[in-house]
Design a protein around this motif. Sequence first.
Motif, PDB file in Angstrom:
ATOM      1  N   ILE A 120      38.235  36.699  30.855  1.00  0.00           N
ATOM      2  CA  ILE A 120      37.038  37.263  31.486  1.00  0.00           C
ATOM      3  C   ILE A 120      36.375  36.218  32.369  1.00  0.00           C
ATOM      4  O   ILE A 120      35.971  36.493  33.497  1.00  0.00           O
ATOM      5  N   LYS A 124      35.678  36.473  36.254  1.00  0.00           N
ATOM      6  CA  LYS A 124      34.289  36.388  36.703  1.00  0.00           C
ATOM      7  C   LYS A 124      34.088  35.242  37.671  1.00  0.00           C
ATOM      8  O   LYS A 124      33.487  35.384  38.727  1.00  0.00           O
ATOM      9  N   LEU A 237      45.292  41.280  31.793  1.00  0.00           N
ATOM     10  CA  LEU A 237      44.680  41.294  33.123  1.00  0.00           C
ATOM     11  C   LEU A 237      45.356  42.354  33.999  1.00  0.00           C
ATOM     12  O   LEU A 237      44.693  43.139  34.687  1.00  0.00           O
ATOM     13  N   ALA A 240      44.123  45.704  32.962  1.00  0.00           N
ATOM     14  CA  ALA A 240      42.757  46.012  33.432  1.00  0.00           C
ATOM     15  C   ALA A 240      42.750  46.271  34.925  1.00  0.00           C
ATOM     16  O   ALA A 240      41.981  47.087  35.421  1.00  0.00           O
ATOM     17  N   THR A 244      43.357  50.834  36.676  1.00  0.00           N
ATOM     18  CA  THR A 244      42.051  51.275  37.191  1.00  0.00           C
ATOM     19  C   THR A 244      42.034  51.361  38.720  1.00  0.00           C
ATOM     20  O   THR A 244      41.542  52.326  39.286  1.00  0.00           O
ATOM     21  N   ALA A 248      41.573  54.714  41.125  1.00  0.00           N
ATOM     22  CA  ALA A 248      40.478  54.864  42.099  1.00  0.00           C
ATOM     23  C   ALA A 248      41.035  55.099  43.506  1.00  0.00           C
ATOM     24  O   ALA A 248      40.560  55.979  44.233  1.00  0.00           O
ATOM     25  N   GLN A 308      34.273  57.965  43.807  1.00  0.00           N
ATOM     26  CA  GLN A 308      34.155  57.561  42.400  1.00  0.00           C
ATOM     27  C   GLN A 308      33.084  58.385  41.670  1.00  0.00           C
ATOM     28  O   GLN A 308      33.217  58.698  40.499  1.00  0.00           O
ATOM     29  N   GLY A 319      30.368  51.911  26.640  1.00  0.00           N
ATOM     30  CA  GLY A 319      30.620  52.226  25.236  1.00  0.00           C
ATOM     31  C   GLY A 319      30.489  50.978  24.380  1.00  0.00           C
ATOM     32  O   GLY A 319      30.914  49.893  24.782  1.00  0.00           O
ATOM     33  N   GLY A 401      30.420  49.934  34.570  1.00  0.00           N
ATOM     34  CA  GLY A 401      29.551  49.349  33.564  1.00  0.00           C
ATOM     35  C   GLY A 401      28.267  48.888  34.223  1.00  0.00           C
ATOM     36  O   GLY A 401      28.047  49.118  35.424  1.00  0.00           O
ATOM     37  N   TYR A 402      27.427  48.224  33.450  1.00  0.00           N
ATOM     38  CA  TYR A 402      26.160  47.717  33.978  1.00  0.00           C
ATOM     39  C   TYR A 402      25.594  46.833  32.883  1.00  0.00           C
ATOM     40  O   TYR A 402      25.452  47.274  31.749  1.00  0.00           O
ATOM     41  N   HIS A 405      28.616  43.336  30.176  1.00  0.00           N
ATOM     42  CA  HIS A 405      30.073  43.460  30.349  1.00  0.00           C
ATOM     43  C   HIS A 405      30.473  44.194  31.621  1.00  0.00           C
ATOM     44  O   HIS A 405      31.609  44.670  31.719  1.00  0.00           O
ATOM     45  N   ALA A 406      29.549  44.289  32.581  1.00  0.00           N
ATOM     46  CA  ALA A 406      29.897  44.984  33.836  1.00  0.00           C
ATOM     47  C   ALA A 406      31.201  44.403  34.365  1.00  0.00           C
ATOM     48  O   ALA A 406      31.429  43.192  34.301  1.00  0.00           O
ATOM     49  N   CYS A 407      32.047  45.267  34.892  1.00  0.00           N
ATOM     50  CA  CYS A 407      33.407  44.860  35.280  1.00  0.00           C
ATOM     51  C   CYS A 407      33.397  43.645  36.215  1.00  0.00           C
ATOM     52  O   CYS A 407      32.880  43.709  37.330  1.00  0.00           O
ATOM     53  N   PRO A 408      34.002  42.535  35.790  1.00  0.00           N
ATOM     54  CA  PRO A 408      34.032  41.350  36.659  1.00  0.00           C
ATOM     55  C   PRO A 408      35.058  41.487  37.785  1.00  0.00           C
ATOM     56  O   PRO A 408      35.054  40.716  38.735  1.00  0.00           O
ATOM     57  N   SER A 413      38.681  44.600  43.133  1.00  0.00           N
ATOM     58  CA  SER A 413      39.243  45.941  43.233  1.00  0.00           C
ATOM     59  C   SER A 413      38.744  46.643  44.503  1.00  0.00           C
ATOM     60  O   SER A 413      39.509  47.314  45.197  1.00  0.00           O
TER      61      SER A 413
END
Length: 470
Positions: A120, A124, A237, A240, A244, A248, A308, A319, A401-402, A405-408, A413
């Motif tokens: 992560i 990040k 990695l 992830a 995704t 998208a 999106q 979650g 997310g927000y 853990h918002a997506c780094p 992407s």
Amino acid sequence: MDLTTKSAALKAHSATTQIVMGVSAFLVVFYLIKFFLSRPERLNFPIFEASPSEYKSAVVEGSLKYPDTPFILGDVVVLPKSTLDEIRNLPEHQASFNKMVRKVMHSKYTNFGADHVELISAVKVDLTRHINSYLDGLQDELRYGLDKELGPCEDWTSVHLYYQLTRIVAFLSGRVFVGLPLSREEEWIDASINYTRDVMMAREAVEKQPAIMRPFFARFLPEVKSIRRIADDQMTLTFAAIFTTTAAASQVIFDLVSRPEYIKPLRDEIQQVIEEDGYDNIGGKSHKLKKQSIPKLKKLDSFLKESQRFSPPTVTGIGRITTAALKLSTGHTIPKGVHITFPAYAISMSAQSMVVPSDNTESYVTPHEFDAFRFFKLRAMEGNENKHQFATASPDSIHFGYGLHACPGRFFSSNEIKIVMIELLHNWVMRLKGDVCGIGGLDKRPESRHVRMAISPNESAEIEFRRRRA
Ligand code: HEM
């Protein structure tokens, strides 16, 4: 063996059998008690029932009916948007992201979902900080991927979009994550794609089993057996990033070919930026968009975000599993051990929860209409230039997310999808299969697959591509 020995052996055997049966019965009762006690139904919140394909409408209905009260759907508790700020930054000892991943991915059986702290921070810090330096490589790799996967395409060619895009995104991600030459090796591409696919298949196979039976049978599922190896950081990695981003980008292309009226304005925007900034001419032969050009493509960014908003990867977001009792400002208490989440899709589809600038309600009075440039229009307002971007995580848009853990990987992407779309818009033409007049049609848009909270693009849809002639 004489009779006495035989009878002693039989007695011993029967005692062992009784012990085994006793222990088994105890384990079954233990699991049953644990299972029933851990069900959220025992909470005093409204309960919604829905078939796996109807979770989306159930969450929307629940959010409208109970805007200030948590409600239960399946095995999760959906919290009201008003409590987002209380939850989003909670540490693991109050609301655990890792436990949620382990639950959703059925890590006990799939072995996926260990804590990847270094991974992560790598995404990040390193990936995001050096994002601009990857742009040239990504553009190179995209052209390589398109040549390899789509071929000459001098005439209209039908393509299984999801399948081919997965491979192209694997090339792009690999170029950055492991670099050339490994990233182009078939073994690597295969491993990264198959790993993602195998994990998802194992997860789905476990999910299909009744929850109460999983502790007994899930380990023996063939899909689970094939995945049970040590999932290292690199593969996590890849998981992830590829799954995704491909999803998208597929949704963006489906939206574009079914609404072809947006192709020209998007193409014009690219052309205008190229005229303003020029190309980078690397090595005298390959033309590449300049780094400063990509953020200028605000219509494209807006298109991605609207796509999106309509077709997010999941119905709910943020979650967590509570690891302590949580008292909410609404007066409700969520006990420890409950899977909580937020109604991501309902939030971004709700007029009330969106920014409604006093002097420009036009964009937001119609949240159920696909307005590809709604965010472009919002950003055109003074003070909003840097808000409402595809990669912006905000209370109104939680698909990345927000909070803690918002997506780094969202900036990376976003760049990947834009680079794909810029190339396709600038140098290619595309249409729905058989749409010879290029008129699109919402009724012909390949439908997404809805399974509980997950929304996946249509994996079998074919789209036609052709290279643009000079
Ligand atoms: C459109 C593409 C993507 C979507 C929709 C997406 C979505 C998400 C979401 C919803 C979360 C969880 C946020 C939360 O619960 O608060 C997340 C976390 C994460 N994502 Fe993404 N993601 C995308 C692309 C990527 C990419 C390309 C990478 C890697 C380069 C990546 C790496 C991660 C990681 C490492 C986490 C865990 C963060 C943490 O634990 O703090 N994602 N992503």
